[in-house]
Design a protein around this motif. Structure first.
Motif, short mmCIF file in Angstrom:
data_model
loop_
_atom_site.label_atom_id
_atom_site.label_comp_id
_atom_site.label_asym_id
_atom_site.label_seq_id
_atom_site.Cartn_x
_atom_site.Cartn_y
_atom_site.Cartn_z
N GLN A 1 42.94 42.08 34.59
CA GLN A 1 42.65 40.78 33.95
C GLN A 1 43.74 40.42 32.93
O GLN A 1 44.18 39.28 32.87
CB GLN A 1 41.29 40.80 33.25
CG GLN A 1 40.14 40.57 34.22
CD GLN A 1 38.79 41.03 33.65
OE1 GLN A 1 38.71 41.43 32.48
NE2 GLN A 1 37.75 40.99 34.46
N ALA A 2 44.14 41.40 32.14
CA ALA A 2 45.19 41.14 31.14
C ALA A 2 46.50 40.78 31.83
O ALA A 2 47.23 39.88 31.37
CB ALA A 2 45.36 42.35 30.23
N GLU B 1 44.84 45.59 25.93
CA GLU B 1 44.92 44.30 26.63
C GLU B 1 45.91 43.37 25.92
O GLU B 1 46.71 42.68 26.58
CB GLU B 1 43.54 43.67 26.72
CG GLU B 1 42.65 44.45 27.69
CD GLU B 1 41.17 44.24 27.43
OE1 GLU B 1 40.69 44.74 26.37
OE2 GLU B 1 40.52 43.58 28.24
N GLN C 1 40.09 47.31 35.84
CA GLN C 1 39.71 45.88 35.90
C GLN C 1 40.26 45.11 34.71
O GLN C 1 40.81 44.02 34.86
CB GLN C 1 38.19 45.75 35.88
CG GLN C 1 37.56 45.40 37.22
CD GLN C 1 36.06 45.66 37.18
OE1 GLN C 1 35.43 45.58 36.12
NE2 GLN C 1 35.49 45.98 38.33
N ARG C 2 40.08 45.70 33.53
CA ARG C 2 40.55 45.00 32.32
C ARG C 2 42.07 44.93 32.30
O ARG C 2 42.64 43.94 31.83
CB ARG C 2 39.99 45.71 31.08
CG ARG C 2 38.48 45.45 30.92
CD ARG C 2 37.84 46.26 29.82
NE ARG C 2 38.48 46.04 28.52
CZ ARG C 2 38.09 46.63 27.39
NH1 ARG C 2 37.07 47.47 27.39
NH2 ARG C 2 38.71 46.38 26.26
N ILE D 1 36.51 50.41 35.08
CA ILE D 1 36.45 49.36 34.04
C ILE D 1 37.84 49.12 33.45
O ILE D 1 38.28 47.98 33.31
CB ILE D 1 35.43 49.76 32.94
CG1 ILE D 1 34.02 49.74 33.50
CG2 ILE D 1 35.54 48.82 31.73
CD1 ILE D 1 32.98 50.42 32.62
N VAL D 2 38.53 50.21 33.13
CA VAL D 2 39.86 50.06 32.53
C VAL D 2 40.81 49.36 33.50
O VAL D 2 41.56 48.46 33.11
CB VAL D 2 40.42 51.45 32.11
CG1 VAL D 2 41.91 51.39 31.82
CG2 VAL D 2 39.68 51.96 30.87
#
Ligand code: PLP
Length: 235
Positions: free
Chosen positions: A21-22, A212, A17-18, A14-15
């Motif tokens: 994205q950022a 992020e 992925q985020r 999850i981290v």
């Protein structure tokens, strides 16, 4: 995998992925940000699990804990991210890839003296108080620019960038002004130090609640504790 390793695997996914994205949002490559897993609340076994899941960099904020965990997990790249007392510099320097938390001229001079004595180079970041809170460690912005004369005289210590801790708040947007301030300060300092070995390539900023936003504002090192290793199940 045991339940703890499975949980760490899921959280990392999850981290990552985020983070990606950022980076995409900011037009940056994923490779430009390094995750530093802050293991101060957990035993070395958790750092070892993270290492086997592909995490390369680890941070501790207390020297004795750092010494203990580097010894237990020698294949990690270790970062000192908390206040370093001058009498602990000698033992800490050989163990760390980077010290993020040089927060006074006296400490900078102690690091330089020890690096000379040990005949090694010391890579450090200067910690800046960007949030204006009285209790926070670190240099004030104008203090930092006045350090240039001292920095130029360093022989074994390389200033690799700046670090800050944003004030803790519910809304990560509240941290953005501090991150912008750190980035602008780094640009100013880099211009003053152009042509020296002090490359200032790093911005260490962003924790579990605001990483992020930090990435959007240029973080190259994010320091994540709670979101990765908080409340883990026992294996
Ligand atoms: C504990 C700590 C972190 C990690 O904070 P979380 O909010 O748990 O992610 C980051 N930086 C420093 C200096 C810390 O002491």
């Amino acid at each position: 995998m045991n339940v703890r390793q499975q949980e760490l695997h899921n959280r990392l996914q999850i981290v990552r992925q985020r983070m990606a994205q950022a980076c995409a949002k900011a037009g940056r490559s994923k490779e430009s940000v390094t995750l530093v897993a802050v293991t101060k609340t957990v035993e070395p076994e958790v750092a070892a699990d993270l290492l086997s899941l592909g995490v390369t960099d680890f941070g501790e904020n207390r020297p004795q804990e750092l010494w203990r965990k580097t010894n237990a997990v020698p294949n990690g790249r270790w970062h000192m991210i908390g206040h370093l007392q001058r009498n602990k510099v000698d033992k800490t320097l050989p163990l760390v890839a980077l010290t993020h938390s040089v927060d006074s001229l006296r400490l900078l001079e102690a690091v330089e003296a020890e690096a000379v004595k040990q005949n090694r180079s010391a890579d450090v970041l200067l910690e800046v108080n960007c949030s204006g809170e009285g209790a926070k460690q670190g240099f004030e912005a104008d203090e930092l620019l006045a350090l240039v004369e001292k920095i130029i005289q360093l022989k074994q210590t390389r200033i690799q960038g700046l670090m800050t801790m944003a004030a803790l708040t519910q809304d990560p947007e509240n941290a953005r002004p501090s991150f912008i301030k750190l980035r602008e300060l780094k640009q100013k300092l880099a211009a003053l130090l152009a042509g020296t070995p002090h490359t200032l390539q790093h911005l260490s900023m962003g924790m579990s609640g605001d990483y992020e936003v930090a990435i959007e504002e240029g973080a190259t090192l994010i320091r994540l504790g709670t979101i990765l290793v908080g409340d883990l199940p026992n294996p």
